[in-house]
Structure formats: C-alpha cells, structure tokens
Enzyme design. Structure first.
Site, PDB file in Angstrom:
ATOM      1  N   LYS A   1      32.625  44.110  44.329  1.00  0.00           N
ATOM      2  CA  LYS A   1      31.755  43.085  43.760  1.00  0.00           C
ATOM      3  C   LYS A   1      31.964  43.086  42.258  1.00  0.00           C
ATOM      4  O   LYS A   1      31.593  44.028  41.566  1.00  0.00           O
ATOM      5  CB  LYS A   1      30.290  43.354  44.099  1.00  0.00           C
ATOM      6  CG  LYS A   1      29.346  42.283  43.563  1.00  0.00           C
ATOM      7  CD  LYS A   1      27.908  42.589  43.938  1.00  0.00           C
ATOM      8  CE  LYS A   1      26.962  41.546  43.405  1.00  0.00           C
ATOM      9  NZ  LYS A   1      25.539  41.845  43.747  1.00  0.00           N
TER      10      LYS A   1
ATOM     11  N   LYS B   1      33.934  40.006  46.518  1.00  0.00           N
ATOM     12  CA  LYS B   1      33.066  38.968  45.959  1.00  0.00           C
ATOM     13  C   LYS B   1      33.311  38.894  44.456  1.00  0.00           C
ATOM     14  O   LYS B   1      33.263  39.926  43.787  1.00  0.00           O
ATOM     15  CB  LYS B   1      31.597  39.315  46.233  1.00  0.00           C
ATOM     16  CG  LYS B   1      30.605  38.321  45.663  1.00  0.00           C
ATOM     17  CD  LYS B   1      29.167  38.783  45.895  1.00  0.00           C
ATOM     18  CE  LYS B   1      28.179  37.781  45.310  1.00  0.00           C
ATOM     19  NZ  LYS B   1      26.777  38.233  45.444  1.00  0.00           N
TER      20      LYS B   1
END
Length: 322
Positions: free
Chosen positions: A193, A246
C-alpha cells in the site's frame, strides 16, 4: 527470406477466440461506504455515482448488486463518534458491525469483506494509536486492529482486509481470529500500500484525512518496488490468504512482480483517484467510456486475479448488455 510474425488480421469473432485477457464479473469486489443515520443515500461529491448509505438504504444497493451478479463487497464505515483509540471500530454496535449483520440477513450468500484500519475511527485520522510524540505505536496498534477484526468476524464478515500497514499485523490478526474461533475467516492483506496521491477522493468519502502530518512513515514510498516484494513475502509467511497492491494503475509493474514471484491470489485496488479521473474525462468528452473497460482490463492483464473497483457496477451492466 525470413518471414516475420504477423499480428492477427481477421474478423472480430477470431479476435474474441484468441483474446488473452477477459474481464468477468466474478473478478470484482465493490466498495461500499456506510454511515450512521436514516434515509441517507448521498452522492460523494468527488466520486460520481458512488454514495454514502445509511443501513436502511443499503438493502436496495445490495439487491442491485445481486441482480448484476456482483457477489463480493468491501465495507468502509464512517462513525459519528471518533476518539484517540478508535473505539467505534471494535464496538459491538459499530457502523460496520451493524451493516454486516444486516447484509447477511438480507443476502446470506453475499461475500462480505471488511476494511480493518483505524483512520476512519480515530480523532486524529491516523491508522493507529499515537505515542506522546505523535508517532504511531506499531505494537500497541496491533492489539486494537485485532479487536476490530474479531468484532467484524463476530458480526458475520467472511474476510477481513487490514489496510493499516503496521508491521506484523497479519500474524496478529490470524492469531486473534483463530483464538476467538474464527479460523475460517480469511485475510486479504494490503501488502504493498503506497503513500499515494491517488487517495484524495477516498479520504473525503471516508472522512479519514489525517489532522496533522501524513502517512509516509508507515505507507510505502512510490519509488520502491523491491520493498513491495519484501512486504508481500512477509504477509504470505504470516498467513495472508490474498495479497494486494494499492493503487493499481500506476503500479501495474508491481502487480506483475507479485504475479511472477508469489503463488498466491493477487488483488489490486483500483483506487478513488483513478476512478474519479476517468469518470471526469468521460463526462467531459475527453475519453470514450471504452477507456474504463480498457483501464480495468490492464489491471487483470498485469496479473491481478481480484480487482477492487468502483467501476464494478457499470462494467457488470456492460457485460450483461444493460
């Protein structure tokens, strides 16, 4: 004379026959934002066609998803009350816990994933418990994340998705869930992330922007991809069932590296900024709607087996010919 390989020049039927990458509605997880209150279905200003729902208005959305064949959702809750330790995140009557119970009553077969983080629940907007000097206390945060995950499992969640990026949180959640008797609740790890500029619309939607500083100390540097492999490997070792990259579109190379290096289901989050940019470009006539399908297909082509996307409903309609 050496004959050069040629690209296929033939009918659309032949092109369809030899197509290497095809999107299916089963590839998609659809995000939902749930708020306290009644009779609320309010469009998020920075995310066209995406809404805040109160629980009493959520049922109609669940039924629409079912009619479109979308059977996987991820829930984000926005509480009325926030405090230093994010207590609403693990409350029995917290907004996500109430939403999970309601969804499972309306549609027991809907696969419900819950976001496990603290940023929506803390008064300061950071993803964990803060020290006196303003840094996130990694180990103390793990205790609270485990409480949140267990409370979601108790409510009926099928899978939890820790998005906090604390070190060791997958093993902490796995141990906590197992000890509470939820061995069959799976974990989808936000493994890579990134500290990205593409989260802006989401932070408006989730009311989760930090009140000071940023999240660069615990989210990844966008310049790094070797680090992503280390993070993914650690999450696999700790017991993750799915690992995630992500954002998606600016990190297709990282998705590919995950696919090439891990024999695991790979998820990618087609995040709010990516969604809003394309929606606005289509609205303003700069791109055709086909750009949406093309962009999401590129995520699957890069190697993602699961795609979390706000485009899920319109892509499902396109596939059904609606």
């Amino acid at each position: 004379m050496i004959k050069r390989p040629r690209r296929l020049r033939s009918s659309q039927a032949i092109r369809n026959l030899v197509r290497e990458t095809v999107l299916h509605v089963e590839d998609f997880i659809y995000p939902l934002f749930v708020v306290e209150g009644e009779n609320i279905k309010e469009e998020i200003s920075s995310m066209p066609d995406v809404y805040h729902f109160s629980i009493d208005r959520l049922r109609e959305e669940i039924m629409e998803l079912k009619s479109l064949g979308i059977r996987y959702i991820i829930l984000f809750g926005i509480p009325n009350h926030k405090d230093e330790c994010g207590s609403e995140g693990f409350a029995h009557d917290g907004i996500v816990q109430k939403a999970v119970r309601a969804i499972k009553e309306w549609d027991p077969e809907m696969f419900v994933i819950t976001d496990v983080c603290m940023c929506e629940y803390t008064s300061h907007g950071h993803c964990g418990i803060l020290t006196e000097t303003g840094y996130v206390d990694n180990d103390k945060t793990l205790e609270y994340l485990t409480k949140i995950a267990v409370s979601h499992a108790e409510a009926g969640a099928d899978m939890v998705a820790p998005s906090d990026m604390m070190d060791g949180r997958i093993s902490a959640l796995r141990q906590g869930l197992d000890e509470a008797g939820y061995m069959n609740v799976s974990i989808m790890a936000y493994s890579a992330k990134y500290s990205s500029s593409f989260y802006g619309p989401f932070r408006e939607a989730a009311h989760s922007a930090p009140s000071f500083g940023d999240r660069k100390t615990y989210q990844m540097d966008p310049a790094n991809s070797d680090e992503a492999l280390r993070e993914g490997a650690l999450d696999c070792e700790e017991g993750a069932d799915i690992i995630m990259v992500k954002p998606a579109l600016s990190y297709l190379d990282v998705i590919r590296r995950f696919k090439d290096n891990f024999n695991m289901p790979i998820a990618a989050y087609n995040v709010s900024g990516e969604y809003s940019m394309l929606k606005l470009a289509v609205k303003n006539g700069l791109l055709s709607e086909d750009a949406i399908y093309e962009s999401v297909m590129s995520i699957k082509r890069a190697g993602a087996t699961i795609i979390i996307t706000y485009f899920a409903k319109e892509l499902a309609r396109k596939m059904k010919g609606c």
